[in-house]
Design a protein around this motif. Sequence first.
Motif, PDB file in Angstrom:
ATOM      1  N   THR A  53       0.802  -1.224   0.000  1.00  0.00           N
ATOM      2  CA  THR A  53       0.000   0.000   0.000  1.00  0.00           C
ATOM      3  C   THR A  53       0.834   1.274   0.000  1.00  0.00           C
ATOM      4  O   THR A  53       0.652   2.154  -0.844  1.00  0.00           O
ATOM      5  CB  THR A  53      -0.920   0.022   1.254  1.00  0.00           C
ATOM      6  N   GLU A  54       1.742   1.363   0.963  1.00  0.00           N
ATOM      7  CA  GLU A  54       2.518   2.604   1.081  1.00  0.00           C
ATOM      8  C   GLU A  54       3.395   2.828  -0.143  1.00  0.00           C
ATOM      9  O   GLU A  54       3.549   3.953  -0.618  1.00  0.00           O
ATOM     10  CB  GLU A  54       3.415   2.540   2.323  1.00  0.00           C
ATOM     11  N   ALA A  55       3.966   1.753  -0.647  1.00  0.00           N
ATOM     12  CA  ALA A  55       4.837   1.887  -1.812  1.00  0.00           C
ATOM     13  C   ALA A  55       4.046   2.370  -3.018  1.00  0.00           C
ATOM     14  O   ALA A  55       4.481   3.254  -3.759  1.00  0.00           O
ATOM     15  CB  ALA A  55       5.516   0.555  -2.111  1.00  0.00           C
ATOM     16  N   LEU A  56       2.863   1.798  -3.198  1.00  0.00           N
ATOM     17  CA  LEU A  56       2.029   2.191  -4.343  1.00  0.00           C
ATOM     18  C   LEU A  56       1.593   3.647  -4.250  1.00  0.00           C
ATOM     19  O   LEU A  56       1.362   4.306  -5.267  1.00  0.00           O
ATOM     20  CB  LEU A  56       0.804   1.276  -4.438  1.00  0.00           C
ATOM     21  N   ALA A  57       1.493   4.134  -3.011  1.00  0.00           N
ATOM     22  CA  ALA A  57       1.019   5.509  -2.830  1.00  0.00           C
ATOM     23  C   ALA A  57       2.112   6.544  -3.045  1.00  0.00           C
ATOM     24  O   ALA A  57       1.834   7.738  -3.130  1.00  0.00           O
ATOM     25  CB  ALA A  57       0.437   5.653  -1.415  1.00  0.00           C
ATOM     26  N   LEU A  58       3.358   6.108  -3.128  1.00  0.00           N
ATOM     27  CA  LEU A  58       4.455   7.074  -3.272  1.00  0.00           C
ATOM     28  C   LEU A  58       4.418   7.690  -4.673  1.00  0.00           C
ATOM     29  O   LEU A  58       4.387   6.963  -5.665  1.00  0.00           O
ATOM     30  CB  LEU A  58       5.790   6.357  -3.042  1.00  0.00           C
ATOM     31  N   PRO A  59       4.414   9.006  -4.745  1.00  0.00           N
ATOM     32  CA  PRO A  59       4.396   9.637  -6.071  1.00  0.00           C
ATOM     33  C   PRO A  59       5.604   9.187  -6.895  1.00  0.00           C
ATOM     34  O   PRO A  59       6.720   9.132  -6.388  1.00  0.00           O
ATOM     35  CB  PRO A  59       4.473  11.140  -5.748  1.00  0.00           C
ATOM     36  N   GLY A  60       5.330   8.870  -8.147  1.00  0.00           N
ATOM     37  CA  GLY A  60       6.407   8.420  -9.025  1.00  0.00           C
ATOM     38  C   GLY A  60       6.506   6.917  -9.132  1.00  0.00           C
ATOM     39  O   GLY A  60       7.248   6.396  -9.962  1.00  0.00           O
ATOM     40  N   VAL A  61       5.763   6.205  -8.275  1.00  0.00           N
ATOM     41  CA  VAL A  61       5.755   4.746  -8.368  1.00  0.00           C
ATOM     42  C   VAL A  61       4.693   4.332  -9.386  1.00  0.00           C
ATOM     43  O   VAL A  61       3.539   4.772  -9.312  1.00  0.00           O
ATOM     44  CB  VAL A  61       5.468   4.106  -6.997  1.00  0.00           C
ATOM     45  N   LEU A  62       5.069   3.490 -10.333  1.00  0.00           N
ATOM     46  CA  LEU A  62       4.160   3.109 -11.411  1.00  0.00           C
ATOM     47  C   LEU A  62       3.454   1.792 -11.133  1.00  0.00           C
ATOM     48  O   LEU A  62       2.298   1.620 -11.474  1.00  0.00           O
ATOM     49  CB  LEU A  62       4.936   3.022 -12.730  1.00  0.00           C
ATOM     50  N   THR A  63       4.178   0.874 -10.541  1.00  0.00           N
ATOM     51  CA  THR A  63       3.542  -0.389 -10.179  1.00  0.00           C
ATOM     52  C   THR A  63       4.424  -1.117  -9.166  1.00  0.00           C
ATOM     53  O   THR A  63       5.629  -0.865  -9.077  1.00  0.00           O
ATOM     54  CB  THR A  63       3.299  -1.292 -11.405  1.00  0.00           C
ATOM     55  N   VAL A  64       3.786  -1.972  -8.399  1.00  0.00           N
ATOM     56  CA  VAL A  64       4.514  -2.885  -7.517  1.00  0.00           C
ATOM     57  C   VAL A  64       3.804  -4.231  -7.647  1.00  0.00           C
ATOM     58  O   VAL A  64       2.582  -4.287  -7.509  1.00  0.00           O
ATOM     59  CB  VAL A  64       4.481  -2.439  -6.036  1.00  0.00           C
TER      60      VAL A  64
END
Lengths: 773, 276, 164
Positions: A53-64
């Motif tokens: 969740t947190e990683a996906l919410a970081l601006p600039g992250v396209l996918t995890v």
Amino acid sequence: MSMVGTRVIRKEDPNLITGRGLFTDDVSIMGTTIMAFVRSTEAHADIVSVDLTEALALPGVLTVITVDDLDAQDLPGAFMRTVLAKDRVRFVGEPIAVVVAEDRYIAADAVELVQVAYRPLPLVITPVEALADGAPLVQEALGTNVCFEVPWPQEQIDQVDQAFAAAPRQVSTTFHSQRVHPVPMEPSAILADWGPDKLTVWASTQMPHGLRNCLSSFLGVPQHQCRVIQPDVGGGFGAKVQQYPELFLAPILSKRLGRPVKYVQTRTECFAIMCSGRDQHHEIDVAFDNDGHILGLRSLIHADLGAYPDLPNSFGMPTLTNWMSSGCYKIPAIVAGYKCVLTNKTPQSAYRGAGRPEASFLAERIVDIVAGETGIDPAEVRLRNFIPTDEFPYKVPHAEVYYDSGNYPLSLQEALRLCDYENLKTERDRRNADPSEKLMGIGFSTWVEIAAFGPRGALEGFGHIGSYESAQVKIQPDGTAMIATGASPHGQGTHTTLAMIAADELHMSIDNITVRSGDTDTTPQGVGTMGSRTAAIAGEATKQASIKVFQNACKIAAHMLEANPDDLECVDGLFQVKGVPSKTIPWSQVGWAGLSPTLLPDDIPAGCLESTVFAEPTGFTYPAGAYVCVVGIDRDTGHVEVEKFYSVDDCGTVINPLLAEGQVQGGIIQGIAQALYEEMVWDSAGQPLTTTLMDYLAPAASDVPSIIDGRTNTPTPHNSLGAKGIGESGTIGSTPAVVNAVVNALAQYGVTNIAMPISPQRVWRILNQAQGA
Amino acid sequence: MIPPKFDYVKARTADEALAALAEHGDDAKLLAGGHSLIPLLKLRLSSPSVLVDIGEIADLSYISDGGTHVAIGATTTHRTVAKSELLRAQVPLLAHATGEVGDPQVRNRGTIGGSIAHGDPASDQPAVLVALDAVLVARSASGSQREIPAREFFRSFLETVLAPDEMLVEIRVPKVPTAGWSFQKFNRRAQDWAIVGVAAVVNGTSAGIGLVNMGGTPVRATATEQALAGGASPAEAAAHAADGTDPPSDLNADPDYRCHLARVLVARALLEAASR
Amino acid sequence: MQREVTISVNGSPRTDTVEPRLLLVHYLREQRRLTGTHIGCDTSNCGACTVLIDGLSAKSCTVLAVQTDGHEVSTIEGLAGSDGSYHPVQEGFRQCHGLQCGYCTPGMIMASVGILADNPSPSESEIRMGLEGNICRCTGYQKIVEAVQWAAAHPQPQPAGQGG
């Protein structure tokens, strides 16, 4: 004048010395995204949850994504492994999730934000632990930690038992060739761009065609729409033969995101997940007589393959060790077998030498042990046991292995001359008797290896390590030559080597020849550069293709000169009737005519100045040599210094002595590094302790000696060049020479064996104990 | 490897740097050459919210003659220290040992103050300064300045007595132009930290001996120094080199091997010092 | 948290906006598109990223781009003459086969330039110690040492040879 045999400066260098090399991370495409891994911090655990969740919410992250987001989940070319960990992790560093972000800074931040919960499981780190009753299983479905086994054949057991029963003496011992890391200076890297009509992949690989074929079948894209480009590659040493998760994930994610995806491994990751090598435990019995003749050998190997063997290479390593376990000695009875063992560690696979350094270590250590037991000089014991020069081709007693050619006494005599052995011994005895001097030891290694993989039928079971290599020689309209090869060099200087071979056969200046490799769209299918095979096999392909092209060129020139092709010669790029230099046709006119039908003789088709040859060797080659190492040991600190190192290599015909020296010197230093410096270490919880170049002691210039090199030349009959290969020799031969030298220096303290790496602390403990006693 | 995010202040004067430290407190870290801090940031072992760059404060980079001592500005690079004619003449131990720190690239950028303030017992210079009884000058945001004996500066592993708002500004090294000296560094690769190191300065029976990597802080081989003062031979004294130390254990060495190395290297250092 | 910096690279100053945490090596490779400077480790051990900052060798993976604001950075791309002539160290590496895969080479060359700037005729041991912070996995270093010795013996720029 023939180019082959001369010291030609490399064609590869101008780009690389000016910063214009193009390595994978240097390739730039607009819109490229960066991929990064979330990796296991546990050596053996069930994955309870992965929170993105947190990683996906970081601006600039396209996918995890995790493994659940993949359609095809099994990693090709690996034993019971998924592309990303599924439900369970089995070594520290195993990829669990993968992030794609706009740049590498955001990707690194996102990795930190992925939360993984683990339920730790009991684990095994060594083969002894893995084989214990009731040991935790790395793969429960397998029901055992032994994943592959070659037991002793009963027939050989009986023969060897008889030999031992009749032998006056015998010794049992154990060796460990410890886990070492290839440490290519460029870690793994890939850039994948899956456009509407095509997948293009730039990868730091040793085998672009093999990777293309593998990607094609895994991803379901036909090979004509799947292009793998091997740009400049910063070293491989066997570790870029394997199929790693990133090679499949980057294309998949490129397709999903509609953007290029790049992954560049960090050094820390490289230590944790790139395959490392060796890690064989040997149990040895050797039978001999009082004159130092070796009469029998039993060898059992436990190969620690880590959590996920790489197929087929990981299983191939101990096979090669077994084949070569008698070294260059005529041992009448041998039984050899192995067990491949799973542990909760990084996968183990090929590293420069790949199974043969372990064999040379075995053979060269036992000869020294026999010398020590019998009190006979180790050089003399070697001379007494060498396979006689008139017995080639020589079949080893325990396998279908036929040594092609060799002159082992000649190499050793040359080494003894080079090092001035008699004086060295006097010096050693003087120093060892004088407490104010460093201890001194002299160590030999008269090794042999198996190279030029390989003849038809011998290695098909090893998948991609097939037999042939390819070369296409093509004359351009201006009479210059392009060569495309399926070999995939990454530092060996193969472009120069092949150009030299072609220059001789085409009678053309090497400056008019360009060699290309490493692009599946523009080079003929190849096997790749590994196993000291390229000079012998791609060299042969280049030679044969060049000969065919030159024959046609002579026909064209003869037509233009109104002469018989058989009467022609080509001198410095000019065709002429033999001995008639007054009328000549330059290559430029021949090249133009070759593509101008009106200028061609009737029976010669346009395009005849082009030839593709797939050369298949008729047998393996067996490079050999004799190395002498002199060490000095600080009696107070235990610090070992290699004071001198003499090498005599016999790789058959040497194509470019300058490059051969480079291969030998680099290889020897890697072998010295295994003996003295390098080891991958895991603690009892499975945590790797050597994950940086601060902790993993790859030596620098300040830490190693210069090599004094010599050479003998015993050509192979298996290719017309007579070349056996030189890429791995130094690494295969040097390690036991160093260890033998240290044991020699410490012999007065009753030392007959010492574990690697020979750290100062290890030596001090021995000296300390000896002085205490 | 990528550092975490942080804010950055480039200080032009020591006062600016101290003001920034006062403002941000524990969240701030000083950055000089960066060769201790940046590797920690890249491995994400440290995550300050602000870096205060003192690398370009002109009046913190100097080597000057202070009469009985040589004064060295905290941001003076290792390279400058190693090459300093004044130090080579007056405190050759420090100049020489600094020439063995890290590798040339590290010495070109790394600073003596950064190395000291980092407080790594495996670093070379802290033990040298402890051996020399150097004095470390710290300044705080309030403008007060205090002189701290090097022997009292290092508190524990990577921890010094500097307060969060304090900055090391100068290192004062007593001149010892005629003393015997030696620096012994034992490692497996030249670029590595010492497994054990010894810095010795000897004036007759009076010796200062600093040990690298023999505890949580750089320590003095006190028992050896006392034995020498009491008239023991160098060999006898060196046998006490590890007395009272608590050396670490790592892949290169267990404590007992480190203790042995300390004895060997101190003996060698005393022998070499006597010859100078 | 962006900073404006003006960094001169190979004699060309340019003003860029950077994050404070941006490493110099990434600035050079990604913002200046000078990809000759390589990254080989995470811990300042390998030296593949060696450049010169104000003429002194430095590991650009251990320097923040903001630290070089107002300074001159020299990379492998700036070493050859504008006429294509090689720097003596470049030519020495070519003549002596001082490189194989070429990945460590830019760092080795820049570190060697730094050695010769301090000591125009170093001994073998001085060269080896001068390169203590650079790791090469291919050559075993012997021919790198010879390359630096070659450069010391031929201090003039060398005309570019036939390229491959």
